[in-house]
Scaffold this motif. Structure first.
Motif, PDB file in Angstrom:
ATOM      1  N   TYR A 139       1.412   8.248   8.777  1.00  0.00           N
ATOM      2  CA  TYR A 139       1.912   8.747   7.492  1.00  0.00           C
ATOM      3  C   TYR A 139       0.936   8.486   6.355  1.00  0.00           C
ATOM      4  N   LEU A 140       1.015   9.344   5.354  1.00  0.00           N
ATOM      5  CA  LEU A 140       0.269   9.200   4.115  1.00  0.00           C
ATOM      6  C   LEU A 140       1.011   8.248   3.192  1.00  0.00           C
ATOM      7  N   ALA A 141       0.267   7.382   2.521  1.00  0.00           N
ATOM      8  CA  ALA A 141       0.893   6.403   1.630  1.00  0.00           C
ATOM      9  C   ALA A 141       0.111   6.306   0.320  1.00  0.00           C
ATOM     10  N   PHE A 142       0.842   6.023  -0.752  1.00  0.00           N
ATOM     11  CA  PHE A 142       0.222   5.772  -2.049  1.00  0.00           C
ATOM     12  C   PHE A 142       0.724   4.441  -2.596  1.00  0.00           C
ATOM     13  N   PRO A 143      -0.118   3.715  -3.330  1.00  0.00           N
ATOM     14  CA  PRO A 143       0.252   2.364  -3.756  1.00  0.00           C
ATOM     15  C   PRO A 143       1.037   2.286  -5.057  1.00  0.00           C
ATOM     16  N   ARG A 144       0.996   3.351  -5.858  1.00  0.00           N
ATOM     17  CA  ARG A 144       1.585   3.283  -7.201  1.00  0.00           C
ATOM     18  C   ARG A 144       2.630   4.365  -7.401  1.00  0.00           C
ATOM     19  N   GLN A 145       3.607   4.076  -8.221  1.00  0.00           N
ATOM     20  CA  GLN A 145       4.610   5.054  -8.618  1.00  0.00           C
ATOM     21  C   GLN A 145       4.327   5.541 -10.040  1.00  0.00           C
ATOM     22  N   GLY A 146       4.906   6.722 -10.346  1.00  0.00           N
ATOM     23  CA  GLY A 146       4.799   7.241 -11.692  1.00  0.00           C
ATOM     24  C   GLY A 146       3.986   8.513 -11.816  1.00  0.00           C
ATOM     25  N   GLY A 147       3.580   9.109 -10.689  1.00  0.00           N
ATOM     26  CA  GLY A 147       2.804  10.337 -10.766  1.00  0.00           C
ATOM     27  C   GLY A 147       2.635  10.969  -9.404  1.00  0.00           C
ATOM     28  N   TYR A 148       1.935  12.109  -9.399  1.00  0.00           N
ATOM     29  CA  TYR A 148       1.726  12.900  -8.187  1.00  0.00           C
ATOM     30  C   TYR A 148       0.366  12.563  -7.603  1.00  0.00           C
ATOM     31  N   GLU A 149       0.347  12.009  -6.391  1.00  0.00           N
ATOM     32  CA  GLU A 149      -0.897  11.657  -5.697  1.00  0.00           C
ATOM     33  C   GLU A 149      -1.748  10.695  -6.522  1.00  0.00           C
ATOM     34  N   PHE A 199       0.808  -1.223   0.000  1.00  0.00           N
ATOM     35  CA  PHE A 199       0.000   0.000   0.000  1.00  0.00           C
ATOM     36  C   PHE A 199       0.837   1.268   0.000  1.00  0.00           C
ATOM     37  N   ASP A 200       2.132   1.191   0.364  1.00  0.00           N
ATOM     38  CA  ASP A 200       2.971   2.388   0.413  1.00  0.00           C
ATOM     39  C   ASP A 200       4.126   2.349  -0.600  1.00  0.00           C
ATOM     40  N   PHE A 201       3.978   1.548  -1.644  1.00  0.00           N
ATOM     41  CA  PHE A 201       5.005   1.461  -2.686  1.00  0.00           C
ATOM     42  C   PHE A 201       5.210   2.801  -3.397  1.00  0.00           C
ATOM     43  N   GLY A 202       4.150   3.590  -3.532  1.00  0.00           N
ATOM     44  CA  GLY A 202       4.234   4.876  -4.230  1.00  0.00           C
ATOM     45  C   GLY A 202       4.796   6.005  -3.394  1.00  0.00           C
ATOM     46  N   GLY A 203       5.099   5.746  -2.121  1.00  0.00           N
ATOM     47  CA  GLY A 203       5.729   6.764  -1.291  1.00  0.00           C
ATOM     48  C   GLY A 203       5.076   6.901   0.060  1.00  0.00           C
ATOM     49  N   ARG A 204       5.826   7.527   0.959  1.00  0.00           N
ATOM     50  CA  ARG A 204       5.399   7.699   2.343  1.00  0.00           C
ATOM     51  C   ARG A 204       5.691   9.126   2.787  1.00  0.00           C
ATOM     52  N   VAL A 205       4.704   9.756   3.438  1.00  0.00           N
ATOM     53  CA  VAL A 205       4.835  11.134   3.903  1.00  0.00           C
ATOM     54  C   VAL A 205       4.594  11.160   5.408  1.00  0.00           C
ATOM     55  N   ILE A 206       5.679  11.216   6.196  1.00  0.00           N
ATOM     56  CA  ILE A 206       5.555  11.298   7.650  1.00  0.00           C
ATOM     57  C   ILE A 206       5.225  12.735   8.064  1.00  0.00           C
ATOM     58  N   GLY A 207       4.904  12.924   9.337  1.00  0.00           N
ATOM     59  CA  GLY A 207       4.661  14.271   9.841  1.00  0.00           C
ATOM     60  C   GLY A 207       3.520  14.383  10.832  1.00  0.00           C
ATOM     61  N   ALA A 208       2.692  13.337  10.974  1.00  0.00           N
ATOM     62  CA  ALA A 208       1.627  13.343  11.985  1.00  0.00           C
ATOM     63  C   ALA A 208       2.199  12.724  13.253  1.00  0.00           C
ATOM     64  N   TYR A 209       3.025  13.498  13.948  1.00  0.00           N
ATOM     65  CA  TYR A 209       3.826  12.975  15.054  1.00  0.00           C
ATOM     66  C   TYR A 209       3.053  12.946  16.370  1.00  0.00           C
ATOM     67  N   GLN A 210       3.487  12.076  17.254  1.00  0.00           N
ATOM     68  CA  GLN A 210       3.036  12.124  18.635  1.00  0.00           C
ATOM     69  C   GLN A 210       3.963  13.078  19.385  1.00  0.00           C
ATOM     70  N   TYR A 211       3.411  14.216  19.799  1.00  0.00           N
ATOM     71  CA  TYR A 211       4.170  15.216  20.539  1.00  0.00           C
ATOM     72  C   TYR A 211       3.960  15.031  22.041  1.00  0.00           C
ATOM     73  N   GLU A 212       4.893  15.573  22.819  1.00  0.00           N
ATOM     74  CA  GLU A 212       4.727  15.573  24.268  1.00  0.00           C
ATOM     75  C   GLU A 212       3.614  16.510  24.705  1.00  0.00           C
ATOM     76  N   ASP A 213       3.411  17.587  23.955  1.00  0.00           N
ATOM     77  CA  ASP A 213       2.451  18.614  24.353  1.00  0.00           C
ATOM     78  C   ASP A 213       1.849  19.220  23.099  1.00  0.00           C
TER      79      ASP A 213
END
Length: 347
Positions: free
Chosen positions: A142-152, A108-122
């Protein structure tokens, strides 16, 4: 009084008027421009080639570390990879390195992974953005896409990743935590699920996420006790598209939620009136939200044309040394798709 009546009383009590929302937004207006992208569309990354778009900035800090860190995605024509830069002053970002690359082929994440929804202390708006460890690890949705070769390339989904040092991240659950193939996926989100945002409050985790049906994107909410198993909120979507001619008639996307004195403040972006704009919504309970219909910041405002097309996907951090908010955003315009900076005071 029955339970339904109790819920109705609670909902009425928690509602925020548009007038109150507009009043709370005032302190977030009148931004000052940094003249250039702080992360350009084509950044220099050792060992990585062909990145020509950058997006989704998220600032964080690590315990007992004086540096600031920013994760962001880089698009290279194949798909998304996540990178991390560091800074001493929140302006000059350096030492860019790969944080999380493409998933295995066929997954499901072959097309890329976008981290950033972190668990913060506060999650207080002015608190340091320090990552919180659970069982010796930091966590991010993280956000994931299944395919490569394009944007979103749809259908997007979400996974969960962990890191021992906050720099190198790995997937820790084989299957997505939210997907369009889930049995309880709503009609409003049936085409593609996009970016998550994580909030921990009173022992519960909240995942604010935007999702699409056709050309429209709206905001949903899922909750969890352990970060691994998620239940969609029955009242989804929590932010819906506005009327024709509004600044959010097509998109309500990319929530960033923080506690602000006595209420929750959500930064998000709306699409309408020919642009993408930074907007606000407010809540007392994380479930019922009131949108300020007037954007904090409209695309096209930057004097150098950095955001002539889009202004969206923010990350906001408070610098106590100069009592200034630094708001990073995806500024798309005459110099491509890069990371811009607005500040609440002139630097």
């Amino acid at each position: 009084m029955n339970n339904n009546s109790n819920d109705s009383v609670k909902n009425v009590a928690s509602r925020i008027s548009v007038e109150q929302a507009e009043e709370w937004s005032e302190k977030f207006r009148n931004w000052h421009y940094y003249p250039e992208h702080v992360i350009p569309a084509v950044p220099e990354i050792e060992g990585v080639e062909n990145v020509h778009m950058t997006d989704v900035p998220t600032v964080f800090q690590l315990p007992d570390d004086p540096l600031y860190y920013m994760s962001f995605l880089g698009y290279d024509g194949r798909g998304y990879q996540s990178f991390i830069a560091d800074s001493e002053d929140l302006v000059n970002w350096r030492n860019i390195r790969l944080a999380m690359s493409y998933g295995p082929e066929g997954e499901f994440d072959f097309g890329g992974r976008v981290i950033g929804a972190y668990q913060y202390e506060d999650y207080d708006l002015k608190a340091p953005r320090i990552l919180k460890k659970r069982d010796g690890l930091y966590y991010s949705l993280y956000l994931a896409f299944p395919r490569q070769g394009g944007y979103e390339l749809p259908p997007g989904s979400q996974g969960i990743a962990a890191s021992s040092d906050g720099i190198a991240w790995e997937r820790v659950k084989e299957d997505p935590i939210l997907s369009v193939f889930d049995e309880k996926c709503g009609n409003w989100e049936k085409d593609c699920i996009f970016l998550p945002w994580l909030v921990e409050h009173d022992g519960r985790f909240y995942n604010f996420y935007n999702a699409a049906k056709g050309k429209f994107e709206q905001m949903g909410l899922a909750t969890s006790q352990d970060l691994y198993q998620w239940n969609r909120y029955t009242g989804n979507p929590i932010l819906s598209n506005g009327e024709d001619g509004s600044f959010h008639e097509v998109f309500c996307s990319d929530a960033k939620v923080f506690w602000d004195e006595d209420h929750w403040s959500m930064f998000f972006f709306g699409v309408g009136r020919g642009g993408a704009h930074i907007m606000m919504a407010y809540s007392r309970d994380l479930e019922h939200w009131t949108i300020d219909p007037e954007p904090l910041y409209k695309s096209g405002g930057h004097p150098a044309g950095l955001d002539s097309q889009y202004a969206h996907k923010i990350s906001i951090v408070w610098n106590p040394s100069n009592e200034t908010f630094y708001m990073y955003y995806n500024a798309v315009g005459e110099k491509g798709r890069g990371i811009g900076l607005l500040t609440s005071k002139p630097l």
